[in-house]
Design an enzyme around this catalytic site. Structure first.
Site, short mmCIF file in Angstrom:
data_model
loop_
_atom_site.label_atom_id
_atom_site.label_comp_id
_atom_site.label_asym_id
_atom_site.label_seq_id
_atom_site.Cartn_x
_atom_site.Cartn_y
_atom_site.Cartn_z
N GLU A 37 -24.88 -2.22 23.72
CA GLU A 37 -24.42 -3.55 23.29
C GLU A 37 -25.52 -4.59 23.38
O GLU A 37 -26.28 -4.62 24.37
CB GLU A 37 -23.25 -3.99 24.20
N GLY B 280 -12.46 -12.26 14.49
CA GLY B 280 -13.15 -12.78 15.67
C GLY B 280 -12.83 -12.03 16.95
O GLY B 280 -12.95 -12.58 18.04
N ASP C 243 -23.03 -3.48 12.68
CA ASP C 243 -21.68 -3.67 12.14
C ASP C 243 -21.56 -3.13 10.73
O ASP C 243 -20.63 -2.38 10.40
CB ASP C 243 -21.31 -5.16 12.14
N TYR D 276 -24.46 -16.16 21.13
CA TYR D 276 -25.11 -15.00 20.48
C TYR D 276 -26.55 -15.36 20.11
O TYR D 276 -27.50 -14.63 20.43
CB TYR D 276 -24.31 -14.61 19.24
#
Ligand code: ADP
Ligand code: MG
Length: 394
Positions: free
Chosen positions: A42, A129, A179, A229
């Site tokens: 991650e 989201g 993604d 982010y």
């Protein structure tokens, strides 16, 4: 409570109905793309790391038909309708969600594709989201729809990168490539190991039906502006510069300790996350190949602690959801749990035994509701297929 995943055929029917209700005629073609959940690796896709996502059984589905105009008219359940002139270079505009479409359209215009006008209707089973990449699913489904409309098929890697560029340039989110790669390259019963330095995806079989992936959406989002982010990305860039290296792949913990004073505590901890998470992801693949699922679970637990303490992208609700899974423990069928996605809210991923999945989901659901007063969304998934046009006649 384990929420069922709506079958693709139901979503396609709903999209077709929405198209017909809105524009008065049904679809000529229908595209679908899945969301994704990352098992491990991650916040390192933008650090030349490895990531190990799977496409999930939750989808964005778009039903559409060409028209004799140069305008795209698109509706999506519950959102403001969009109208886009396809004959001019695209600029970001409103509503905000139209920018994902504008970015993908510009990608096709850059390839010198002449897009016909069209009407389209979007439905989705991916919560927005929630850290499950509804945005990438939207981009990849839309890119697949445009392929169908211009009767061309892009190499999958080009389509994924086109979708990623749309998110960067039009939605203003500097995401890594995980993604869009997961949403495009997904395959049934396969995880996708992505080497984010080379951009090479590799499929890792996940065929054991006795294991399941549980996704638990906390239904909170604390980072409305996406500032966290971008700040973490900046931290990793600054950290790498202070380490004097050209790629995180070349940085060892020894290097980080040597530069600890220059980097300061925060950047050192960011570096420790990047270095250890990359190593954990490689170990996780080895554990998968060796069917060592307790090892895999423990790597997921370590990953969560690293994201919480060193990278500081978790939050109370994510920590609680992970603690609730851990409380059930190995005896109850939980192998490992961690936050997944960008963080600051969103979802957790839990690896568990399939036979116990329903009981685990009920307990996590109830305990989370008791503790927070918020109703979570908990569902199970197996690795799903990536973006495609749907053949609805079969
Ligand atoms: P995530 O990708 O984790 O779900 P993001 O903030 O990256 O979260 O993307 C969510 C945004 O993507 C939404 O705010 C919306 O603009 C767009 N989006 C996602 N799904 C849809 C949809 N079905 N219809 C229209 N817009 C969508
Ligand atoms: Mg997203």
């Amino acid at each position: 409570m384990l929420e069922p995943n709506p079958p693709l055929t139901d979503l396609a029917r709903d999209a077709s109905l929405l198209l017909e209700e809105t524009f008065g005629a049904g679809p000529a073609l229908t595209a679908a793309a899945p969301g994704r959940v990352n098992l491990i690796g991650e916040h390192i896709d933008y650090c030349d790391g490895f990531v190990l996502p799977l496409a999930i059984e939750r989808h964005v589905v778009i039903a559409a038909r060409p028209t004799d105009s140069s305008i795209a008219r698109v509706v999506s359940t519950g959102l403001d309708p969009v109208e886009i002139d396809l004959s001019v270079p695209q600029k970001a505009g409103i509503p905000q969600w139209s920018n994902y479409l504008r970015g993908v359209i510009q990608g096709f215009l850059d390839l010198h594709c002449r897009l016909p006008g069209f009407e389209a209707a979007i439905v989705s089973s991916i919560p927005l989201g929630a850290g499950l990449s509804s945005s990438a699913a939207l981009e990849c489904a839309f890119a697949t729809l445009l392929e169908g409309l211009v009767d061309t098929v892009l190499p999958t890697v080009d389509k994924a990168r086109l979708a990623q560029a749309a998110e960067h340039q039009f939605a203003g989110v500097p995401c890594g490539l995980m993604d869009q790669f997961a949403s495009s390259f997904g395959q049934k019963d396969q995880l996708i190991l992505i080497d984010c330095r080379s951009g090479e995806p590799e499929l890792i079989p996940f065929t054991d039906p006795s294991l399941s992936v549980l996704v638990a959406h906390t239904r909170v989002s604390h980072d409305l502006s996406d500032g966290g982010y971008a700040a973490r990305r900046k931290d990793t860039e600054n950290g790498l510069a202070l380490l004097g290296k050209s790629s995180w792949r070349k940085v060892t913990m020894k290097d980080a300790y040597a530069a600890r004073e220059t980097m300061g505590d925060r950047l050192f901890r960011r570096a420790r996350h990047v270095i250890t998470e990359t190593a954990r992801t490689i170990e996780a693949v080895e554990a998968f190949r060796a069917n060592d699922f307790s090892k895999l679970g423990s790597l997921m637990d370590q990953s969560h602690r690293s994201l919480r303490d060193d990278f500081e992208v978790s939050c109370e609700e994510l920590d609680l959801m992970v603690a609730l899974a851990k409380e059930i423990g190995f005896e109850g069928g939980v192998l490992g749990a961690r936050m997944t996605g960008g963080g600051f809210g969103g979802s957790t991923v839990t690896l568990c035994r399939t036979n116990d999945a329903a009981a685990i989901a009920s307990r996590m659901h109830q305990r989370y509701l008791d503790e927070t007063g918020i109703v979570p969304l908990v569902f199970a998934t197996r690795p799903a297929a990536g973006a495609s046009l749907l053949n609805l006649s079969s």
